[in-house]
Design an enzyme around this catalytic site. Structure first.
Site, short mmCIF file in Angstrom:
data_model
loop_
_atom_site.label_atom_id
_atom_site.label_comp_id
_atom_site.label_asym_id
_atom_site.label_seq_id
_atom_site.Cartn_x
_atom_site.Cartn_y
_atom_site.Cartn_z
N CYS A 165 0.81 -1.23 0.00
CA CYS A 165 0.00 0.00 0.00
C CYS A 165 0.84 1.27 0.00
O CYS A 165 0.30 2.36 -0.21
CB CYS A 165 -0.93 0.01 1.21
SG CYS A 165 -0.02 0.05 2.76
N CYS A 212 -1.62 -4.47 8.54
CA CYS A 212 -1.19 -3.10 8.85
C CYS A 212 -0.31 -3.04 10.10
O CYS A 212 0.51 -2.13 10.23
CB CYS A 212 -2.41 -2.20 9.02
SG CYS A 212 -3.47 -2.20 7.57
FE1 FES Z 1 -1.32 0.31 4.43
FE2 FES Z 1 -2.83 -0.25 6.48
S1 FES Z 1 -3.46 -0.01 4.42
S2 FES Z 1 -0.69 -0.17 6.44
#
Ligand code: FES
Length: 118
Positions: free
Chosen positions: A36, A105
């Site tokens: 992400c 995460c």
């Molecule tokens: Fe990237 Fe949570 S979506 S660390």
């Protein structure tokens, strides 16, 4: 946990503890989630086998910010050897659980801690 954040996560997300630069840090590590792009920079001051102080800076989602905030509070005053045993699963558990799909995460926090203590 189902699809929403619990009270501990929301508390740390809305009122993050120990945010910022730790000027006298002697361990720093920047972890990045390749999936992400979220990042966590962890700063620690380690003295006599203990984590004397901890701060963080993060660009991340609710779970990543909450995990980072909780981590720095948990670390302050803790023995390095105990800190080395912390896993992202244990961190997620202490946060009261993370929603399905958000457990990864808390890995940022585990990686940043491992990087600082390596
Ligand atoms: Fe990237 Fe949570 S979506 S660390």
């Amino acid at each position: 946990m189902a699809g929403r954040y619990g009270p501990v996560v929301m508390d740390h997300f809305l009122n993050p503890r120990r945010v910022g630069e730790l000027e006298n840090a002697n361990a720093r590590f920047r972890a990045e989630n390749q999936a992400c792009g979220d990042t966590l920079e962890l700063h620690l001051r380690i003295e006599d086998g203990k984590i004397a102080d901890a701060r963080f800076r993060a660009l991340g989602c609710t779970a990543a910010i909450a995990a980072s905030s909780f981590l720095t509070e948990w670390l302050a005053g803790r023995e390095v050897e105990e800190a080395k045993l912390l896993t992202n699963d244990r961190l997620a558990e202490m946060l009261g659980g993370l929603p399905a799909g958000k457990t990864h995460c808390s890995v940022l926090a585990e990686e940043a801690l491992a990087g600082c203590l390596a």
